[in-house]
Write a protein that holds these residues in place. Structure first.
Motif, mmCIF file in Angstrom:
data_model
loop_
_atom_site.group_PDB
_atom_site.id
_atom_site.type_symbol
_atom_site.label_atom_id
_atom_site.label_comp_id
_atom_site.label_asym_id
_atom_site.label_seq_id
_atom_site.Cartn_x
_atom_site.Cartn_y
_atom_site.Cartn_z
ATOM 1 N N LEU A 6 -3.287 14.737 -10.899
ATOM 2 C CA LEU A 6 -2.137 13.890 -10.609
ATOM 3 C C LEU A 6 -1.071 14.006 -11.684
ATOM 4 O O LEU A 6 0.114 14.086 -11.392
ATOM 5 N N LEU A 7 -1.475 14.058 -12.948
ATOM 6 C CA LEU A 7 -0.525 13.949 -14.051
ATOM 7 C C LEU A 7 -0.130 15.268 -14.703
ATOM 8 O O LEU A 7 0.874 15.324 -15.393
ATOM 9 N N LYS A 30 3.521 6.354 -12.699
ATOM 10 C CA LYS A 30 4.108 7.306 -13.639
ATOM 11 C C LYS A 30 4.599 8.548 -12.900
ATOM 12 O O LYS A 30 5.706 9.027 -13.133
ATOM 13 N N VAL A 31 3.791 9.055 -11.968
ATOM 14 C CA VAL A 31 4.192 10.232 -11.194
ATOM 15 C C VAL A 31 5.403 9.909 -10.326
ATOM 16 O O VAL A 31 6.338 10.700 -10.233
ATOM 17 N N LYS A 40 1.488 15.807 -6.067
ATOM 18 C CA LYS A 40 0.414 14.842 -5.847
ATOM 19 C C LYS A 40 0.837 13.495 -6.401
ATOM 20 O O LYS A 40 1.346 13.400 -7.503
ATOM 21 N N ASN A 41 0.642 12.456 -5.598
ATOM 22 C CA ASN A 41 1.114 11.134 -6.001
ATOM 23 C C ASN A 41 0.100 10.013 -5.780
ATOM 24 O O ASN A 41 0.418 8.853 -5.966
ATOM 25 N N PRO A 55 -10.254 13.642 -5.018
ATOM 26 C CA PRO A 55 -9.206 14.473 -5.619
ATOM 27 C C PRO A 55 -7.809 13.918 -5.315
ATOM 28 O O PRO A 55 -7.564 13.368 -4.235
ATOM 29 N N ALA A 56 -6.914 14.084 -6.282
ATOM 30 C CA ALA A 56 -5.528 13.625 -6.115
ATOM 31 C C ALA A 56 -4.881 14.364 -4.947
ATOM 32 O O ALA A 56 -5.149 15.540 -4.714
#
Length: 185
Positions: free
Chosen positions: A70-71, A51-52, A79-80, A181-182
């Motif tokens: 992330l989102l 989605k990212v 951040k992916n 963590p993202a």
């Protein structure tokens, strides 16, 4: 959006069976369903990462925080990836892979990578393709890594990097997953 609404959104969007059943579908000690809980988390991570990526191109608290980071960083898209550690029984899963590093203009050398940290690349039935992640090499770092903490302690988050080395694993071998963590890779 308040935290309760965020949590509800993440559960419905990324863990549709989780809320209905009240827990992960798998039980670590039952043969056929072993790894189902890990598979659900990996599916959710893969969905969030994709989605990212798409947006960029046009509560275990650490897990929830990783999805949130992330989102929900509006218009930054920095951040992916949600890196993670897998567990077989009580032991963390360690993988080794071999890549090639350039030496000079034409030559390459083999390099062996050992890691406890992964990125989900693809899910194929009960199997997952994982990319081995590592930290940028440091001159003062020597010795082998024996645990995730040996690998992660005192490392900068931004120093985590892709290796391009992938392995395919059978998800029925894993009982637990711990998300980190993202990050941007």
């Amino acid at each position: 959006m308040c935290n309760h609404e965020k949590e509800s959104f993440y559960e419905e969007e990324y863990f549709p069976t989780h809320k209905k059943e009240g827990h992960c579908k798998g039980d670590c000690h039952k043969g056929k369903d072993k790894g189902a809980c890990v598979e659900e988390v990996l599916e959710a991570i893969l969905k969030a990462q994709r989605k990212v990526e798409k947006e960029h191109e046009k509560k275990c608290s650490s897990c929830d925080e990783s999805f949130e980071e992330l989102l929900e960083e509006p218009k930054k898209f920095n951040k992916n990836t949600i890196p993670f550690i897998l567990y077989c029984g009580c032991e963390p899963f360690k993988a080794e892979g071999v890549g090639a590093c350039p030496v000079g203009l034409k030559d390459k050398k083999f390099v062996c990578i050992t890691t406890f940290v992964f990125k989900i690349r693809e899910l194929k039935g009960n199997c997952a393709e994982l990319e081995l992640l590592t930290f940028k090499p440091k001159r003062d770092r020597c010795g082998k890594i024996h645990s995730p903490c040996d690998q992660i302690n005192h490392q900068y988050v931004d120093d985590l990097m892709k290796t391009g080395i992938c392995i395919t694993v059978d998800l029925s071998c894993f009982c637990a997953i711990s998300t980190l963590p993202a990050v941007r890779l």
